[in-house]
Design a protein around this motif. Structure first.
Motif, short mmCIF file in Angstrom:
data_model
loop_
_atom_site.label_atom_id
_atom_site.label_comp_id
_atom_site.label_asym_id
_atom_site.label_seq_id
_atom_site.Cartn_x
_atom_site.Cartn_y
_atom_site.Cartn_z
N PRO A 68 7.63 16.93 26.69
CA PRO A 68 7.68 17.99 27.71
C PRO A 68 9.01 18.02 28.46
CG PRO A 68 6.39 16.13 28.52
CD PRO A 68 6.78 15.79 27.11
N SER A 69 9.57 19.22 28.61
CA SER A 69 10.80 19.33 29.40
C SER A 69 10.50 19.15 30.90
CB SER A 69 11.49 20.68 29.15
OG SER A 69 10.62 21.76 29.38
N GLY A 70 9.23 19.18 31.27
CA GLY A 70 8.85 18.90 32.65
C GLY A 70 9.18 17.47 33.08
N LEU A 71 9.33 16.58 32.10
CA LEU A 71 9.72 15.19 32.40
C LEU A 71 11.20 14.95 32.12
CD1 LEU A 71 6.66 13.14 31.05
CD2 LEU A 71 7.23 13.64 33.42
N LYS A 72 11.76 15.73 31.18
CA LYS A 72 13.21 15.64 30.90
C LYS A 72 13.67 16.93 30.24
CE LYS A 72 16.91 12.90 28.88
NZ LYS A 72 17.29 11.63 28.25
N GLU A 73 14.69 17.52 30.79
CA GLU A 73 15.23 18.75 30.23
C GLU A 73 16.06 18.42 28.99
OE1 GLU A 73 15.03 22.55 29.93
OE2 GLU A 73 14.28 21.67 31.80
N HIS A 74 15.72 19.03 27.87
CA HIS A 74 16.44 18.79 26.61
C HIS A 74 16.11 19.95 25.67
CE1 HIS A 74 17.69 16.99 22.79
NE2 HIS A 74 18.34 16.09 23.49
N PRO A 75 17.07 20.41 24.85
CA PRO A 75 16.80 21.52 23.93
C PRO A 75 15.61 21.28 23.01
CG PRO A 75 19.16 21.08 24.01
CD PRO A 75 18.50 19.98 24.79
N ASN A 135 12.87 19.56 23.86
CA ASN A 135 11.62 19.43 24.60
C ASN A 135 11.02 20.80 24.90
OD1 ASN A 135 12.01 16.72 24.42
ND2 ASN A 135 12.50 16.39 26.58
N LYS A 136 9.72 20.82 25.12
CA LYS A 136 8.99 22.08 25.31
C LYS A 136 8.56 22.24 26.77
CE LYS A 136 9.27 22.45 20.82
NZ LYS A 136 10.27 23.34 20.20
N SER A 137 8.72 23.46 27.29
CA SER A 137 8.36 23.74 28.68
C SER A 137 6.84 23.74 28.85
CB SER A 137 8.91 25.10 29.11
OG SER A 137 8.24 26.14 28.41
N ASP A 138 6.41 23.64 30.10
CA ASP A 138 4.97 23.72 30.39
C ASP A 138 4.40 25.02 29.82
OD1 ASP A 138 5.54 21.43 31.76
OD2 ASP A 138 4.83 22.13 33.72
N GLU A 139 5.17 26.09 29.98
CA GLU A 139 4.72 27.40 29.50
C GLU A 139 4.54 27.42 27.99
OE1 GLU A 139 6.18 32.09 29.85
OE2 GLU A 139 7.48 30.47 30.55
N GLU A 140 5.49 26.81 27.28
CA GLU A 140 5.41 26.75 25.81
C GLU A 140 4.21 25.90 25.36
OE1 GLU A 140 9.89 27.07 24.07
OE2 GLU A 140 9.52 25.41 25.44
N LEU A 141 4.00 24.78 26.04
CA LEU A 141 2.86 23.91 25.71
C LEU A 141 1.54 24.63 25.97
CD1 LEU A 141 4.22 20.58 27.26
CD2 LEU A 141 4.01 21.10 24.81
N ARG A 142 1.49 25.35 27.06
CA ARG A 142 0.28 26.10 27.43
C ARG A 142 0.03 27.22 26.41
NH1 ARG A 142 1.81 26.79 32.40
NH2 ARG A 142 1.07 24.77 33.15
N PHE A 143 1.12 27.85 25.96
CA PHE A 143 1.00 28.98 25.04
C PHE A 143 0.45 28.54 23.69
CE2 PHE A 143 2.56 32.26 22.13
CZ PHE A 143 2.19 33.42 22.80
N PRO A 149 15.77 9.41 23.14
CA PRO A 149 16.69 10.36 23.79
C PRO A 149 15.99 11.51 24.51
CG PRO A 149 17.53 9.75 21.63
CD PRO A 149 16.14 9.18 21.72
N PHE A 150 14.74 11.81 24.13
CA PHE A 150 14.01 12.92 24.75
C PHE A 150 13.08 12.45 25.86
CE2 PHE A 150 13.97 14.67 20.12
CZ PHE A 150 15.33 14.86 20.17
N LEU A 151 12.90 11.14 26.00
CA LEU A 151 12.04 10.59 27.05
C LEU A 151 12.79 10.49 28.37
CD1 LEU A 151 10.18 7.68 25.20
CD2 LEU A 151 9.04 9.58 26.37
N LYS A 152 12.05 10.48 29.45
CA LYS A 152 12.60 10.50 30.80
C LYS A 152 13.66 9.43 31.04
CE LYS A 152 9.98 9.05 34.19
NZ LYS A 152 8.82 9.00 35.11
N TYR A 204 0.86 13.76 30.46
CA TYR A 204 1.45 15.01 30.97
C TYR A 204 1.05 16.18 30.06
CZ TYR A 204 5.04 18.17 32.88
OH TYR A 204 5.70 19.22 33.46
N VAL A 205 1.18 15.97 28.76
CA VAL A 205 0.86 17.04 27.80
C VAL A 205 -0.65 17.32 27.78
CG1 VAL A 205 0.96 17.73 25.37
CG2 VAL A 205 2.91 16.57 26.42
N ILE A 206 -1.46 16.28 27.86
CA ILE A 206 -2.91 16.48 27.89
C ILE A 206 -3.32 17.32 29.10
CG2 ILE A 206 -5.12 15.29 28.30
CD1 ILE A 206 -4.11 13.05 26.47
N ASP A 207 -2.69 17.08 30.24
CA ASP A 207 -3.00 17.84 31.45
C ASP A 207 -2.76 19.34 31.24
OD1 ASP A 207 -3.77 15.62 32.86
OD2 ASP A 207 -1.86 15.36 33.91
#
Length: 325
Positions: free
Chosen positions: A183-190, A192-200, A215-218, A234-237
């Protein structure tokens, strides 16, 4: 049931491994109690080179048949569990091997390929990867999605651009996945996926495999297995406990030349990214340490039922939905 017993009893599926395939790795898979894994046999390769890779993997499975079973159906995953072996699912991280031939989709299904990522970082004939301006899903791409749905190959969107991903999710009549993302909610990276993308993706019946690629982890290379569990939680939530699983992205056994190949467009052209030093999170450095993840999930308050779902049962259900069994 304690962590050791639970791990031994559970179905454990890794949604993405791109390691160096050899006896040593397969023994480590067995040590880790891995029931099945989506093993990458194509990234930048064309049709012929991908077929050659599958020939090589078939031979490895044959030579190591005391440890491995080739997976074509979800029943093969259950059979691997009963036999105490690891099921090898064949997967692509790029649809480049389909070239411009829709008929190749069926050919690769017949060879045992079960999961195909639509693009790898950059544009191909289907759509756009996550490191380029995203033009969305091409009309040929729509035909490929329909054909993958028909033959029973899962569409993977892990390295795919946001717009292309959204259009594949809407186009597909079967569940699609991010087999390995964070999730980009924990680390911004090309990647990683935004909350919106995960929800979608979850809202459209899709699936999320959570990766532990440092490299993609916080906390980057200083990450631990607890940081990985935090990302899973985070993703399960966001996506719900029935649509999340594991997709480690283990690159075990590979050296720097391999990462140079991965991080350049088409394996040789412009550099797309530089991961720097790559070290898996402390506590799950190798495939053989997989049991530590079950222990960590329990330690963080996951119920036994939820651990079973995340470690493999969710993957098993969604693969059955796509594969038809």
């Amino acid at each position: 049931m304690n962590a050791t017993e639970l791990h031994r009893d559970a179905i454990v599926i890794d949604g993405l491994i791109i390691a160096k395939w050899n006896r040593e790795l397969f023994e480590d898979m067995r040590k880790g109690g891995l029931t099945a894994a989506n093993c990458t046999v194509s990234v930048w390769e064309n049709f012929q080179s991908t077929v050659d890779n599958i020939v090589e993997m078939n031979q490895l499975i044959e030579d190591n048949s005391d440890l491995l079973i080739k997976v074509r159906h979800t029943s093969d995953i259950r059979r691997a569990k009963e036999a105490g072996k690891t099921g090898i699912m064949l997967g692509f991280q790029n649809a480049h091997a389909f070239e411009d031939q829709l008929g190749y989709v069926q050919i690769f299904k017949d060879l045992g390929v079960g999961v195909v990522q639509m693009c790898y970082n950059t544009q191909n004939l289907i759509g756009t990867g996550c490191y380029e301006r995203d033009g969305g899903l091409s009309d040929f791409g729509r035909e490929v999605v329909a054909e993958m749905n028909r033959v029973g190959i899962m569409c993977d969107l892990s390295h795919v651009g946001s717009k292309t991903s959204q259009e594949v999710i809407l186009e597909s009549k079967k569940p699609v996945c991010y087999s390995h993302c964070l999730p980009s909610g924990l680390k911004e990276h090309p990647r990683n996926k935004s909350d919106e993308e995960l929800r979608f993706i979850a809202g459209h019946g899709g699936f999320v495999g959570v990766t532990m690629f440092a490299p993609f982890l916080k906390n980057g290379i200083d990450s631990t297995i607890d940081d990985y569990v935090e990302a899973i939680s985070y993703v399960i939530d966001i996506a719900g406990e029935d649509q999340v699983g594991i997709g480690t992205d283990f690159t075990q056994g590979h050296g720097q030349p391999f990462f140079e190949w991965l991080t350049h467009d088409k394996g040789y052209a412009r550099r797309l990214t530089n991961f720097g030093k790559i070290v898996n999170p402390e506590g799950i450095r190798t495939v053989g340490e997989f049991p530590n993840l079950t222990e960590a999930l329990l330690r963080h308050g996951f119920s036994e039922q939820l651990v079973r779902k995340v470690m493999g049962e969710n993957w098993l259900r969604v693969l059955a939905d796509v594969w038809g069994e």
